[in-house]
Design a protein around this motif. Structure first.
Motif, PDB file in Angstrom:
ATOM      1  N   TYR A   1       3.988  11.500  -4.222  1.00 31.27           N
ATOM      2  CA  TYR A   1       4.697  11.995  -5.380  1.00 31.27           C
ATOM      3  C   TYR A   1       3.634  12.951  -6.237  1.00 31.27           C
ATOM      4  O   TYR A   1       4.277  14.008  -6.839  1.00 31.27           O
ATOM      5  N   GLY A   2       2.383  12.431  -6.601  1.00 28.55           N
ATOM      6  CA  GLY A   2       1.698  13.404  -7.214  1.00 28.55           C
ATOM      7  C   GLY A   2       1.439  14.689  -6.672  1.00 28.55           C
ATOM      8  O   GLY A   2       1.346  15.691  -7.494  1.00 28.55           O
TER       9      GLY A   2
ATOM     10  N   ILE B   1       0.824  -1.152   0.049  1.00 22.23           N
ATOM     11  CA  ILE B   1      -0.108   0.016  -0.048  1.00 22.23           C
ATOM     12  C   ILE B   1       0.857   1.222   0.220  1.00 22.23           C
ATOM     13  O   ILE B   1       0.624   2.279  -0.527  1.00 22.23           O
TER      14      ILE B   1
ATOM     15  N   LEU C   1       2.642   1.468  -3.886  1.00 23.03           N
ATOM     16  CA  LEU C   1       1.593   1.506  -4.899  1.00 23.03           C
ATOM     17  C   LEU C   1       0.556   2.693  -4.717  1.00 23.03           C
ATOM     18  O   LEU C   1      -0.138   2.981  -5.666  1.00 23.03           O
ATOM     19  N   PHE C   2       0.307   2.973  -3.525  1.00 24.31           N
ATOM     20  CA  PHE C   2      -0.926   3.962  -3.174  1.00 24.31           C
ATOM     21  C   PHE C   2      -0.266   5.227  -2.497  1.00 24.31           C
ATOM     22  O   PHE C   2      -0.498   6.355  -3.100  1.00 24.31           O
ATOM     23  N   ILE C   3       0.324   4.957  -1.584  1.00 23.05           N
ATOM     24  CA  ILE C   3       0.554   6.395  -0.586  1.00 23.05           C
ATOM     25  C   ILE C   3       1.940   6.724  -1.423  1.00 23.05           C
ATOM     26  O   ILE C   3       1.840   7.977  -1.606  1.00 23.05           O
ATOM     27  N   TYR C   4       2.995   6.105  -1.873  1.00 23.07           N
ATOM     28  CA  TYR C   4       4.199   7.010  -2.555  1.00 23.07           C
ATOM     29  C   TYR C   4       3.525   7.643  -3.711  1.00 23.07           C
ATOM     30  O   TYR C   4       3.778   9.000  -3.992  1.00 23.07           O
ATOM     31  N   PRO C   5       2.894   6.905  -4.797  1.00 22.42           N
ATOM     32  CA  PRO C   5       2.450   7.668  -6.064  1.00 22.42           C
ATOM     33  C   PRO C   5       1.515   8.970  -5.391  1.00 22.42           C
ATOM     34  O   PRO C   5       1.693   9.863  -6.215  1.00 22.42           O
ATOM     35  N   PHE C   6       0.681   8.625  -4.493  1.00 21.47           N
ATOM     36  CA  PHE C   6       0.000   9.748  -4.028  1.00 21.47           C
ATOM     37  C   PHE C   6       0.832  11.145  -3.635  1.00 21.47           C
ATOM     38  O   PHE C   6       0.279  12.092  -4.146  1.00 21.47           O
TER      39      PHE C   6
END
Lengths: 307, 281
Positions: free
Chosen positions: A45-46, A35, A38-43
């Motif tokens: 980063y975005g 999580i 693939l979810f918190i890091y991309p979030f």
């Protein structure tokens, strides 16, 4: 000395175990890594990308390269800003309609009767249609030469084809067709979790059907309806392909996900796209927060049923 | 009392008629929408009139060849199966830990697992695709699988946690008393008991992944498209392709989804599943 150290380790382990921390928690590790990666890091980063406007992009030319330039650009440009309103105007009515319409139908579907399984299956089938078949079907069925307009004109209700597609209504119909089965299934499950003897008790005291519904079933059902509304709203809010295919993607149904996609994969301005995605998430979470906040003030005790 | 029951009969009946009327109306519209596509996919030319000029099945053959549907179906199956297997491997152990232990920070973790389901796919899909492009994973099969795992793993956790909570911990304790090690408990005791729940979760993930448009659309390259995305692209290239070919493809998609859903409904009672989730909160 060595014995002391191992004693201390044991003691620490015991103390952690008292608070529920033991080796079982290692089982959580893959999910947590997943999580985060693939979810918190991309979030995150975005999020930080959205504060770094892309050099040479329209945003920088208009509003400079300050951290909030992309957000400034979004809210200053009415063509972008209005996508929020456009999306809400589609998703709120669709979610509300799906939830409200599913209540009376689910109310009739409680209990056992012949053909219940068949009706449930038919109501669930639209889940399998997919947006493309729904869109193609709406275009063919409700289009100017489609069966519906033919029927309306033959019956003398309309004297020229009524426009149902390539506008707001087409997208709303498609959201209802794809969203209703889902809302119905959730509502039915919440309703069948309410013990019918509660209503029967009220009936013995002389309560009519409206009183029984208003003062017994509805209060017990309301928290479930809150969740159903939230999930239906999430589905409708992310409307994307149908807004392009049966809608009017440049005008009436230019929803916020089209704007995000346009920024990312047509203008290759990933920071603007991230900013739009963050705004989209924020708007959606505000609506859900309001609904859940209202829900937390409701009665949420035992409903006495099988649930 | 008599007045109440009399009043009830009068008000209930029109209400019931109204409700069933609305259901029939919804079904008629639905039949029209689906029927128009099915009829068109079997028709030769259909510009005017109630029905096409003639009937043919050739659109199914041409759409199969021109869109390489065989290859697309293989990709769809690969993605869906990989997502199912990986999400079960990650999700079930996590669900076990969440069901059996309370620990500091559990609520935060639960929210983190809930968010991917509550936030629309495009919102996290755009940053996720950006990150995947940065690591050169997007456009490949692995990127599509990774993106589709994001909502799948939380879904497994959400479905499995109440399921595991229903299993009495005393069974495990008894096995431990008899000298079973953790691995044995998992393979011989919990595994068989959890099988129905895992099957249910697997089938639901399969249906969701095959139908998931946004995440695949954002991360797929030309040879990693699943059926939904290939279908969408065929609509975008309309004008080059005959309308009937697209309709034939949409019918193929719906038929395969229908098979999956009917299989799923045999194993899972959808309303029961939601009631289990409801118990959690």
């Amino acid at each position: 000395m060595a014995a002391d150290a191992s004693m201390a380790r044991m003691a620490l382990r015991h103390r952690l175990a008292d608070r529920g921390m033991d080796r079982t928690l290692l089982l959580l590790l893959p999910a947590v890594i997943f999580i985060v990666a693939l979810f918190i890091y991309p979030f995150v980063y975005g999020l930080q990308l959205s504060f770094q406007p892309q050099p040479g992009s329209e945003t920088v030319q208009r509003y400079g390269s300050g951290p909030f330039a992309d957000y400034h650009n979004f809210f200053a440009d009415s063509y972008l800003r209005d996508t929020i309103w456009t999306t809400l105007k589609l998703s709120l009515p669709a979610a509300l309609f799906n939830v409200i319409a599913s209540v009376p139908i689910a109310y009739r579907m409680r209990g056992r009767f012949r053909g219940k399984r068949t009706i449930t299956t038919i109501l669930v089938v639209p889940i399998t249609l997919g947006t493309v078949l729904t869109a193609e079907g709406l275009l063919a069925f409700m289009g100017p030469t489609g069966w519906l307009n033919r029927l309306l004109m033959d019956a003398g209700i309309a004297d020229h084809p009524v426009r149902f597609t390539h506008n707001y209504w087409g997208v709303l119909f498609s959201l209802i067709i794809s969203g209703f089965p889902f809302a119905f299934l959730l509502t039915l499950s919440y309703l069948s979790g309410i013990d019918p003897t509660l209503e029967r008790a009220a009936a013995t005291l002389g309560a009519g059907w409206w009183q029984r519904f208003r003062y017994i079933t509805l209060p017990l059902l309301a928290p479930g309806l809150g969740i159903t509304f939230c999930l239906s709203f999430v589905l409708a809010f992310s409307v994307f392909p149908s807004a392009i295919m049966v809608g009017d993607p440049a005008g009436q149904t230019r929803v916020i996900s089209i704007a995000a996609f346009h920024a990312a994969f047509e203008q290759y301005d990933y920071s603007m796209a991230s900013a739009i995605a963050m705004i989209m998430g924020a708007v959606e979470l505000i609506v859900i927060g309001l609904v859940l906040g209202w829900r937390s003030r409701l009665y949420r005790g035992a409903t006495g049923g099988k649930g | 009392m008599a007045a109440v029951s009399g009043g009830r009969r009068v008000t209930l009946r029109p209400g019931a008629w109204l409700v069933w009327g609305a259901v029939v109306f919804f079904m008629l519209i639905l039949a029209g929408v689906v029927g128009a596509v099915v009829v068109d996919s079997f028709g030769t030319r259909w510009f005017t009139g109630w029905l096409p000029a003639g009937w043919t099945t050739r659109w199914y053959g041409t759409t199969w060849r021109e869109f390489d549907l065989g290859g697309v179906l293989v990709v769809t199956l690969e993605v869906a199966l990989a997502v199912v297997v990986v999400s079960l491997f990650i999700g079930v152990p996590a669900a076990y830990a969440l069901a059996r232990r309370t620990f500091p920070g559990k609520r935060v973790l639960m929210v983190a697992f809930l968010l991917p389901i509550l936030i629309p796919p495009i919102t996290y899909g755009v940053p996720l695709a950006t990150v995947l492009y940065k690591f050169h994973l997007a456009g490949k099969l692995s990127g599509v699988i990774l993106a589709n795992l994001v909502p799948a793993v939380p879904f497994v956790i959400l479905v499995m946690t109440p399921f595991i909570e229903q299993i009495d911990p005393k069974i495990e304790a008894a096995a431990r008393m008899c000298g079973a090690r953790t691995r044995v408990i998992f393979t011989r005791i919990l595994g068989p008991l959890l099988l129905p729940g895992m099957l249910a979760a697997a089938i639901l993930i399969l249906v969701r992944t095959v139908g998931m448009f946004e995440l695949t659309f954002l991360t797929a390259g030309p040879d990693s498209q699943t059926l939904v995305v290939a279908l969408y692209y065929s609509v975008s290239s309309a004008g080059i392709r005959a309308q009937q070919e697209i309709d034939a493809m949409a019918v193929i998609y719906t038929m395969s989804m229908l098979v999956l859903l009917v299989v799923a409904l045999r194993f899972v009672n959808p309303t029961q599943l939601v009631t289990q989730i409801k118990e959690r909160d």
